[in-house]
Write a protein that holds these residues in place. Structure first.
Motif, short mmCIF file in Angstrom:
data_model
loop_
_atom_site.label_atom_id
_atom_site.label_comp_id
_atom_site.label_asym_id
_atom_site.label_seq_id
_atom_site.Cartn_x
_atom_site.Cartn_y
_atom_site.Cartn_z
N ASN A 34 -4.92 -19.34 -8.91
CA ASN A 34 -4.55 -19.88 -10.22
C ASN A 34 -4.55 -18.72 -11.20
OD1 ASN A 34 -4.12 -21.36 -12.51
ND2 ASN A 34 -6.04 -22.46 -12.46
N VAL A 35 -3.36 -18.27 -11.60
CA VAL A 35 -3.26 -17.12 -12.50
C VAL A 35 -2.51 -17.50 -13.77
CG1 VAL A 35 -3.32 -15.44 -10.61
CG2 VAL A 35 -1.13 -16.25 -11.43
N VAL A 36 -2.79 -16.76 -14.84
CA VAL A 36 -2.10 -16.94 -16.11
C VAL A 36 -1.37 -15.65 -16.44
CG1 VAL A 36 -3.75 -18.66 -16.96
CG2 VAL A 36 -4.12 -16.25 -17.47
N ILE A 37 -0.49 -15.71 -17.40
CA ILE A 37 0.26 -14.52 -17.82
C ILE A 37 -0.71 -13.41 -18.20
CG2 ILE A 37 1.86 -13.60 -19.56
CD1 ILE A 37 3.04 -16.48 -19.71
N GLY A 38 -0.48 -12.23 -17.65
CA GLY A 38 -1.31 -11.07 -17.96
C GLY A 38 -2.43 -10.81 -16.97
N ASP A 39 -2.71 -11.74 -16.06
CA ASP A 39 -3.74 -11.50 -15.05
C ASP A 39 -3.31 -10.37 -14.13
OD1 ASP A 39 -5.58 -13.41 -15.84
OD2 ASP A 39 -5.03 -14.89 -14.30
N GLY A 59 0.34 -10.21 3.42
CA GLY A 59 1.28 -9.67 2.46
C GLY A 59 1.44 -10.46 1.18
N GLU A 60 0.42 -11.18 0.76
CA GLU A 60 0.48 -11.98 -0.46
C GLU A 60 -0.42 -11.38 -1.53
OE1 GLU A 60 -0.65 -15.83 1.01
OE2 GLU A 60 1.34 -16.21 1.84
N LEU A 61 -0.09 -11.67 -2.78
CA LEU A 61 -0.90 -11.20 -3.90
C LEU A 61 -1.96 -12.23 -4.25
CD1 LEU A 61 1.92 -9.80 -6.23
CD2 LEU A 61 0.51 -8.54 -4.59
N ILE A 62 -3.07 -11.75 -4.80
CA ILE A 62 -4.14 -12.62 -5.28
C ILE A 62 -4.57 -12.13 -6.66
CG2 ILE A 62 -4.99 -13.20 -2.97
CD1 ILE A 62 -7.27 -11.17 -3.42
N LYS A 63 -5.25 -13.00 -7.41
CA LYS A 63 -5.81 -12.60 -8.70
C LYS A 63 -6.86 -11.53 -8.43
CE LYS A 63 -7.93 -14.54 -12.83
NZ LYS A 63 -8.33 -15.80 -13.49
N ARG A 64 -6.83 -10.45 -9.21
CA ARG A 64 -7.73 -9.32 -8.98
C ARG A 64 -9.18 -9.76 -9.07
NH1 ARG A 64 -10.09 -5.42 -12.38
NH2 ARG A 64 -10.77 -3.63 -11.19
N ALA A 65 -9.93 -9.43 -8.04
CA ALA A 65 -11.37 -9.69 -8.02
C ALA A 65 -12.12 -8.37 -8.10
CB ALA A 65 -11.74 -10.46 -6.76
N PRO A 102 -5.70 -3.10 -8.75
CA PRO A 102 -4.57 -3.88 -9.27
C PRO A 102 -3.25 -3.15 -9.01
CG PRO A 102 -5.70 -2.78 -11.07
CD PRO A 102 -6.50 -2.50 -9.82
N ILE A 103 -2.24 -3.92 -8.57
CA ILE A 103 -0.93 -3.32 -8.34
C ILE A 103 0.14 -3.94 -9.23
CG2 ILE A 103 -1.49 -2.70 -5.96
CD1 ILE A 103 0.49 -4.96 -5.13
N ALA A 104 -0.19 -5.09 -9.85
CA ALA A 104 0.79 -5.79 -10.67
C ALA A 104 0.08 -6.67 -11.69
CB ALA A 104 1.71 -6.63 -9.78
N VAL A 105 0.88 -7.17 -12.64
CA VAL A 105 0.41 -8.10 -13.66
C VAL A 105 1.31 -9.33 -13.61
CG1 VAL A 105 0.16 -8.45 -16.15
CG2 VAL A 105 -0.45 -6.25 -15.14
N ALA A 106 0.70 -10.51 -13.71
CA ALA A 106 1.48 -11.75 -13.67
C ALA A 106 2.34 -11.87 -14.91
CB ALA A 106 0.54 -12.94 -13.57
N LYS A 107 3.63 -12.11 -14.72
CA LYS A 107 4.55 -12.32 -15.84
C LYS A 107 4.65 -13.80 -16.19
CE LYS A 107 9.11 -11.35 -17.66
NZ LYS A 107 10.41 -10.77 -17.45
#
Length: 142
Positions: free
Chosen positions: A92-97, A106-112, A116-121
């Protein structure tokens, strides 16, 4: 409206490698020692931001998976590029996570605690209570 291509914005370096196993466009990938490509298997400190692309050369769309042994079209994305990537089920991610590589598939997860390799748009809720079946997210590469 969902994108119809994995490259949402930017100009990734493109390449092609034989697959080690089945891969769907949007999976984060890595090179193997046998000079093939597979889904990213873990969260290392440094790795390529390499995602499988749709094989538009033969008219395939983002939902058409590559089989084991197929030549996989991939893109190596740079900072600021946007990719339509897979987000792990249950996230469960929001913009900017900040997003990191999951431990498998090969899937992304919210950074724990990883890199970090990306930010949720966009916001995306794949938790059990959301009833969402869309396992993809637009991510801005860091």
């Amino acid at each position: 409206m969902a994108p119809k291509t994995i490259t949402v914005k930017g100009n990734p370096v493109r390449g092609e490698k034989e697959s080690e196993a089945a891969i769907t466009p949007g999976h984060l990938c890595e090179l193997t020692s046998s000079d093939t490509i597979q889904k990213q298997a873990g969260n290392a400190l440094n790795f390529l931001r390499m995602f499988a692309l749709e094989n538009s050369l033969i008219g395939n769309e983002i939902g058409t998976a590559y089989a084991d042994g197929d030549k996989v079209q991939y893109g190596i994305f740079n900072g600021g590029d946007e990719v339509y990537a897979f987000l792990s089920d249950g996230e469960n991610v929001v913009i900017g996570d900040e997003l990191e590589a999951g431990s498998t598939d090969g899937e992304l997860i919210k950074r724990a605690s990883g890199t970090p390799i990306a930010v949720a748009k966009e916001a995306q809720d794949l938790s059990a209570s959301s009833n969402s079946s869309n396992g993809r997210i637009i991510a801005i590469i860091i």
